[in-house]
Design a protein around this motif. Structure first.
Motif, PDB file in Angstrom:
ATOM      1  N   UNK A  12      26.450 -18.334  29.782  1.00  0.00           N
ATOM      2  CA  UNK A  12      27.544 -17.551  29.199  1.00  0.00           C
ATOM      3  C   UNK A  12      28.319 -18.288  28.115  1.00  0.00           C
ATOM      4  N   UNK A  13      27.984 -19.537  27.867  1.00  0.00           N
ATOM      5  CA  UNK A  13      28.710 -20.299  26.830  1.00  0.00           C
ATOM      6  C   UNK A  13      27.994 -20.189  25.483  1.00  0.00           C
ATOM      7  N   UNK A  14      28.773 -20.340  24.404  1.00  0.00           N
ATOM      8  CA  UNK A  14      28.143 -20.347  23.075  1.00  0.00           C
ATOM      9  C   UNK A  14      28.424 -21.677  22.378  1.00  0.00           C
ATOM     10  N   UNK A  15      27.454 -22.108  21.589  1.00  0.00           N
ATOM     11  CA  UNK A  15      27.538 -23.437  20.985  1.00  0.00           C
ATOM     12  C   UNK A  15      27.195 -23.409  19.499  1.00  0.00           C
ATOM     13  N   UNK A  16      27.937 -24.188  18.725  1.00  0.00           N
ATOM     14  CA  UNK A  16      27.608 -24.399  17.320  1.00  0.00           C
ATOM     15  C   UNK A  16      27.138 -25.839  17.161  1.00  0.00           C
ATOM     16  N   UNK A  17      26.010 -26.004  16.508  1.00  0.00           N
ATOM     17  CA  UNK A  17      25.504 -27.354  16.259  1.00  0.00           C
ATOM     18  C   UNK A  17      25.645 -27.671  14.777  1.00  0.00           C
ATOM     19  N   UNK A  18      26.165 -28.857  14.449  1.00  0.00           N
ATOM     20  CA  UNK A  18      26.204 -29.325  13.065  1.00  0.00           C
ATOM     21  C   UNK A  18      25.288 -30.541  12.989  1.00  0.00           C
ATOM     22  N   UNK A  19      24.288 -30.445  12.122  1.00  0.00           N
ATOM     23  CA  UNK A  19      23.246 -31.471  12.090  1.00  0.00           C
ATOM     24  C   UNK A  19      23.150 -32.050  10.684  1.00  0.00           C
ATOM     25  N   UNK A  20      23.138 -33.382  10.570  1.00  0.00           N
ATOM     26  CA  UNK A  20      22.968 -33.965   9.237  1.00  0.00           C
ATOM     27  C   UNK A  20      21.491 -34.229   8.964  1.00  0.00           C
ATOM     28  N   UNK A  37      18.891 -29.929  26.663  1.00  0.00           N
ATOM     29  CA  UNK A  37      20.006 -30.030  27.621  1.00  0.00           C
ATOM     30  C   UNK A  37      20.713 -28.693  27.787  1.00  0.00           C
ATOM     31  N   UNK A  38      20.958 -28.010  26.655  1.00  0.00           N
ATOM     32  CA  UNK A  38      21.690 -26.744  26.729  1.00  0.00           C
ATOM     33  C   UNK A  38      20.877 -25.706  27.503  1.00  0.00           C
ATOM     34  N   UNK A  39      19.572 -25.608  27.188  1.00  0.00           N
ATOM     35  CA  UNK A  39      18.743 -24.571  27.818  1.00  0.00           C
ATOM     36  C   UNK A  39      18.464 -24.881  29.283  1.00  0.00           C
ATOM     37  N   UNK A  40      18.217 -26.142  29.592  1.00  0.00           N
ATOM     38  CA  UNK A  40      18.022 -26.534  30.997  1.00  0.00           C
ATOM     39  C   UNK A  40      19.213 -26.190  31.867  1.00  0.00           C
ATOM     40  N   UNK A  45      19.402 -19.108  24.189  1.00  0.00           N
ATOM     41  CA  UNK A  45      19.101 -19.430  22.779  1.00  0.00           C
ATOM     42  C   UNK A  45      19.915 -18.571  21.818  1.00  0.00           C
ATOM     43  N   UNK A  46      20.153 -17.332  22.228  1.00  0.00           N
ATOM     44  CA  UNK A  46      20.915 -16.412  21.375  1.00  0.00           C
ATOM     45  C   UNK A  46      22.358 -16.874  21.168  1.00  0.00           C
ATOM     46  N   UNK A  47      22.812 -17.754  22.025  1.00  0.00           N
ATOM     47  CA  UNK A  47      24.209 -18.193  21.965  1.00  0.00           C
ATOM     48  C   UNK A  47      24.352 -19.531  21.243  1.00  0.00           C
ATOM     49  N   UNK A  48      23.287 -19.913  20.517  1.00  0.00           N
ATOM     50  CA  UNK A  48      23.318 -21.199  19.804  1.00  0.00           C
ATOM     51  C   UNK A  48      23.136 -20.950  18.307  1.00  0.00           C
TER      52      UNK A  48
END
Ligand code: INI
Length: 154
Positions: A12-20, A37-40, A45-48
């Protein structure tokens, strides 16, 4: 005694990833570890969402922008600053750390510092290894834990 402690349940959580992109042979592995880690731990996936920036120096601004959208429970930053390959290591690494911390405090959104800073390429490779030695994996877990504990604190 009351103890607040986050569980590793990211459903139920949503995450934003910032990648260099700088040192992308390392940051790609951090992304893999983080997504694992997030999926396990129950995240969908829809929340990323993922945003790419040129280097670690640019991470804080994009992280702050993502956090400010209100779409994410947590933002995770992933980068690799390697002293061996730069003379301005201290500026890049220092600014990334300070900027991420400031962005998190200003927005109130947990922004996880998954930027590895190492002396050598070998050390960077070690920290972007398999699950238990992958800083991206650790960053994903830290994000879930922070969201949970902040929720409990009310
Ligand atoms: N950016 C990194 O993410 N890692 C590094 O090791 C690095 N080095 O070696 O210089 C690096 N430099 C680029 C910097 O982050 C900015 O993108 C650039 O200075 C433009 O602002």
């Amino acid at each position: 005694m009351k103890v607040y402690e986050g569980q590793l349940d990211g459903s139920g959580m949503s995450f934003g990833l910032v990648i260099s992109r700088f040192n992308d042979f390392i940051t790609r592995r951090l992304v893999d570890g983080c997504l694992d880690a997030l999926k396990r731990n129950g995240a969908s996936e829809d929340a990323i969402e993922m945003a790419y920036v040129p280097g670690a120096f640019e991470i804080p601004l994009a992280a702050k922008k993502m956090a400010g959208t209100g779409r994410f429970d947590a933002v995770i930053t992933l980068g690799a600053v390697i002293r061996g390959s730069t003379s301005h290591f201290d500026f890049v690494a220092g600014q990334a750390a300070r900027g991420v911390s400031t962005a998190s405090m200003e927005t109130g959104v947990p922004i996880i510092f998954g930027v590895i800073t190492t002396e050598t390429i070998e050390q960077a490779i070690e920290r972007a290894g398999t699950r238990l030695t992958n800083r991206g994996f650790e960053a994903g877990q830290s994000a879930i834990e922070m969201v949970q504990v902040l929720k409990q604190l009310g």
